[in-house]
Design a protein around this motif. Structure first.
Motif, PDB file in Angstrom:
ATOM      1  N   HIS A 199     -27.234 -46.085  42.107  1.00 46.91           N
ATOM      2  CA  HIS A 199     -26.444 -44.891  41.799  1.00 46.91           C
ATOM      3  C   HIS A 199     -27.297 -43.641  41.596  1.00 46.91           C
ATOM      4  O   HIS A 199     -26.743 -42.545  41.469  1.00 46.91           O
ATOM      5  CB  HIS A 199     -25.602 -45.134  40.540  1.00 46.91           C
ATOM      6  CG  HIS A 199     -24.532 -46.166  40.728  1.00 46.91           C
ATOM      7  ND1 HIS A 199     -23.282 -45.868  41.229  1.00 46.91           N
ATOM      8  CD2 HIS A 199     -24.536 -47.504  40.494  1.00 46.91           C
ATOM      9  CE1 HIS A 199     -22.552 -46.976  41.293  1.00 46.91           C
ATOM     10  NE2 HIS A 199     -23.290 -47.976  40.855  1.00 46.91           N
ATOM     11  N   ARG A 231     -22.030 -47.977  49.085  1.00 52.74           N
ATOM     12  CA  ARG A 231     -20.939 -47.959  48.103  1.00 52.74           C
ATOM     13  C   ARG A 231     -21.082 -46.815  47.121  1.00 52.74           C
ATOM     14  O   ARG A 231     -20.278 -46.692  46.190  1.00 52.74           O
ATOM     15  CB  ARG A 231     -20.893 -49.286  47.334  1.00 52.74           C
ATOM     16  CG  ARG A 231     -20.656 -50.487  48.226  1.00 52.74           C
ATOM     17  CD  ARG A 231     -20.534 -51.758  47.406  1.00 52.74           C
ATOM     18  NE  ARG A 231     -20.504 -52.947  48.248  1.00 52.74           N
ATOM     19  CZ  ARG A 231     -20.407 -54.173  47.794  1.00 52.74           C
ATOM     20  NH1 ARG A 231     -20.317 -54.388  46.492  1.00 52.74           N
ATOM     21  NH2 ARG A 231     -20.399 -55.207  48.620  1.00 52.74           N
ATOM     22  N   THR A 232     -22.113 -46.008  47.280  1.00 52.65           N
ATOM     23  CA  THR A 232     -22.327 -44.865  46.394  1.00 52.65           C
ATOM     24  C   THR A 232     -22.532 -43.619  47.246  1.00 52.65           C
ATOM     25  O   THR A 232     -22.937 -43.704  48.408  1.00 52.65           O
ATOM     26  CB  THR A 232     -23.560 -45.074  45.498  1.00 52.65           C
ATOM     27  OG1 THR A 232     -24.737 -45.114  46.318  1.00 52.65           O
ATOM     28  CG2 THR A 232     -23.455 -46.383  44.713  1.00 52.65           C
ATOM     29  N   GLU A 233     -22.278 -42.470  46.643  1.00 59.06           N
ATOM     30  CA  GLU A 233     -22.427 -41.210  47.378  1.00 59.06           C
ATOM     31  C   GLU A 233     -23.875 -40.933  47.761  1.00 59.06           C
ATOM     32  O   GLU A 233     -24.146 -40.195  48.711  1.00 59.06           O
ATOM     33  CB  GLU A 233     -21.876 -40.061  46.541  1.00 59.06           C
ATOM     34  CG  GLU A 233     -20.355 -40.111  46.365  1.00 59.06           C
ATOM     35  CD  GLU A 233     -19.833 -38.902  45.619  1.00 59.06           C
ATOM     36  OE1 GLU A 233     -20.641 -38.021  45.253  1.00 59.06           O
ATOM     37  OE2 GLU A 233     -18.601 -38.831  45.399  1.00 59.06           O
TER      38      GLU A 233
END
Length: 204
Positions: free
Chosen positions: A20, A45-47
């Motif tokens: 993250h 799955r994260t920006e």
């Protein structure tokens, strides 16, 4: 273009990473490589996943891939960021064709015989078995692999440190995907390296 088998046999475990904070990318990658795990799957799955891939790709010895790749756009963006292999949760012709166009090894997800047959039709022989435990566990993969002697697998999903060796004992399994190596939060480099060494010592 590297072969996906070469990447799958770098070590018995491919860490499945949800990062993250890009600032954690290099310390995590360095710890895993120091522990003997070179193939690293960064999930989209994260920006910040593409930034994480780019940072990890700078670590000497790391072979960084992108996971949770759902379409051709995700795949191209991942390759542009530095991904050297692609992992998808399922198998579609679009993703397979995009991987060929980008000349990047693909490890597509499969959960049943039809998935595997579709992959074979596309010229693929190496697959992720996903979600491994929820899809029936070791008995299911034993049964699935029996008709497909040429297929090799990386089971992923629900596998833990104390069950990985059981999966690796299957003749059709080259490696497993593991999310237990890097827990959420600020990385404990020493602990990650220790877990990586234990995982690298498992026999495929």
């Amino acid at each position: 273009m590297a072969r996906i088998e070469d990447i799958m046999t770098l070590a018995p475990v491919i860490p499945v990473l949800v990062i993250h904070d890009p600032a954690h990318a290099r310390p995590v990658a360095e710890a895993l490589v120091a522990g003997g795990l070179r193939a690293l799957e960064v999930t989209l799955r994260t920006e910040c996943a593409l930034d994480v891939i780019a940072e990890m790709a700078k670590v000497e010895g790391a072979v960084v891939g992108a996971g949770t790749v759902l379409n051709g756009d995700d795949l191209k963006s991942s390759v542009d960021a530095g991904a050297r292999f692609i992992v998808s949760p399922g198998l579609t012709a679009n993703v397979a064709h995009a991987a060929n166009a980008c000349e990047v090894p693909l490890l597509p997800g499969t959960a049943n015989a039809s998935d595997i047959m579709r992959g074979l039709d596309l010229g693929l022989t190496h697959f992720k078995f996903f979600p491994a435990v929820a899809a029936g566990g070791i008995p299911a993969l034993k049964a699935l692999s029996a008709p497909f002697g040429q297929a090799r697998f990386c089971p992923t999903g629900g596998i833990k440190a104390d069950t990985a060796a059981d999966w690796l004992g299957l003749p059709s399994v080259l490696c497993v995907g593991g999310s237990w190596l890097v827990p959420a939060g600020t990385p404990d480099v020493a602990a990650i390296t220790a877990r990586a060494k234990q995982a690298a010592a498992l026999k495929a």
